[in-house]
Scaffold this active site. Structure first.
Site, PDB file in Angstrom:
ATOM      1  CB  THR A  45     -15.056  -1.698  -5.195  1.00 46.99           C
ATOM      2  OG1 THR A  45     -13.728  -1.389  -5.574  1.00 46.99           O
ATOM      3  CG2 THR A  45     -15.126  -1.866  -3.698  1.00 46.99           C
ATOM      4  CE  LYS A  91      -4.450   0.942   0.406  1.00 46.12           C
ATOM      5  NZ  LYS A  91      -5.592   0.071   0.154  1.00 46.12           N
TER       6      LYS A  91
END
Ligand code: GLU
Length: 422
Positions: free
Chosen positions: A198, A114
């Protein structure tokens, strides 16, 4: 491994502590070797960079950026890059751990990563954002790449930013490198279905959960907290599947109608930040909406929305966490005790990284798939993941979150052992 966990559960744990707590529990259940928790509780690498950017007014502003790589025993690390003023080291560490779990649950050949830059993209021009994006890639170029660490979009980053980053990386390496980053525009090797992935993934797992609870999705009453990218696609997909969207909210308030809201009207009239509630006068608060009658509640906004204070009053039979960390540890226990089926964030929101994986595979092959192909492959992976997590929760007698972490850490811990790292 010792039977006494190092930490006790506390309601006010921060996001990193909470993640570490569940990891420690999951490793305990997996009976991994001594030392595994110490290795996996933090990322293997965390790079901090300072990025000087010439602003439009001629001044140079220096931004701080990070890239966290949780673990690369299974394969290259993978995860988004966020542009946000509140980005912190600890948050990125936790988010990289989550990405490892998401990749493990869906059995992708990746570990978690990340990145983030402390900045406010809403106050920056297009040119400034481009120079910041390119500067970040130059700063982290040594530790990223198609076989090392593959970034993607996240909070306040999009396909344009991915395009600049891909172009900068390709220039540095002096060869075209579409597989360096995912979430790219279609013209640069993006995948069909990535933008809505998503929402699509959450819809797929919601249908699985409804099936398990014998709730027909046709006519199921759904409340969605949040109307951003995930929330609005979700409302659209679930509405198209015949569900009744009885409640939605945004940062300003919430709407509820037991007979179903007009989803098409909301989608057509939202502003660019996904706000819709200002169009109505009879608004509720976000907190009130969570407690309204419904079959399925989907928090798709921000963290810590379901806590020990309101979990007992939730009416839904299923809670699907489309947001990151919307339910606290104690609230998870309360919901599980009430026999509410909780689909944890690391499973519910894994659709984006799965389609990112498809994008990377297509880039590596130079062969591109149809939208139908992408959707069918995504559904197969998420269905298997859902069933695995559910079965693990039954077999081990644990809640769905702990079950998700057990499934998510199984391959990773095994890869770590095979490599002889612990
Ligand atoms: N925003 C996603 C994450 O970091 C992107 C993951 C990906 O597509 O690689 O969770």
């Amino acid at each position: 491994m010792s039977t006494k966990l190092k930490q006790d559960i506390k309601e006010n744990m921060d996001v990193l502590e909470r993640t570490q707590y569940v990891i420690e529990n999951a490793l305990e259940k997996l009976r991994t070797k001594e030392g595994m928790y110490d290795l996996l509780k933090e990322p293997l690498r965390l790079m901090t960079v300072r990025i000087p950017v010439k602003m439009d007014n001629g001044e140079v502003k220096v931004f701080t950026g990070y890239r966290a790589q949780h673990n690369d025993a299974v394969g290259p690390t993978k995860g988004g890059i966020r542009f946000h003023p509140d980005v912190t080291e600890d948050e990125l560490k936790a988010l990289s751990l989550w990405m490892s779990i998401k990749c493990g649950i869906t059995n992708l050949p990746y570990g978690g990563g990340k990145g983030g830059i402390q900045c406010d993209p809403r106050k920056m021009s297009f040119g400034e954002l481009e120079r910041l994006s390119r500067g970040y890639v130059r700063a982290i170029s040594q530790i990223v790449g198609p076989t090392k660490d593959i970034p993607a979009p996240d909070v306040y980053t999009n396909s344009q930013i991915m395009a600049w980053m891909m172009d900068e990386y390709s220039r540095l390496r002096e060869f075209d490198s579409p597989g360096f980053i995912t979430g790219k525009p279609m013209a640069l090797g993006g995948s069909q279905g990535r933008e809505s992935s998503t929402g699509l993934g959450v819809t797929m797992v919601t249908k699985q959960a409804a099936k398990l609870k014998n709730i027909p999705i046709e006519g199921a009453r759904v409340i969605i907290q949040g109307f951003g990218n995930a929330g609005s696609f979700l409302a659209e997909f679930l509405h198209d599947s015949g569900a009744q969207i009885v409640g939605v909210s945004d940062a300003l308030g919430a709407l509820y109608d037991p007979n179903g809201l007009d989803v098409n009207y909301l989608l057509d009239n939202r502003d660019s930040f996904g706000s819709v509630t200002h169009l109505f006068t009879n608004r509720l608060t976000n907190g009130e909406l969570l407690l309204k009658e419904c079959d399925i509640l989907i928090p798709a906004a921000i963290e810590n929305q379901i806590t020990e204070k309101n979990a007992g009053d939730i009416k839904a039979k299923i809670v699907v966490e489309a947001a990151n960390g919307p339910t606290t540890s104690r609230a998870t226990q309360i919901l599980t005790d009430k026999n509410v089926l909780l689909v944890p964030d690391v499973l519910a929101s894994a659709g984006d990284v799965v389609v990112s994986y498809f994008e990377w595979v297509q880039n590596n092959q130079g062969y591109y798939w149809s939208e139908e192909d992408v959707k069918a492959k995504l559904e197969a992976i998420l269905t298997e993941a859902f069933i695995n997590v559910y079965q693990t929760s039954i077999e081990k007698g644990v809640d769905m979150r702990l079950a998700a972490y057990i499934v998510g850490l199984k391959r990773l811990s095994s890869a770590v052992e095979w490599r002889g790292w612990v």
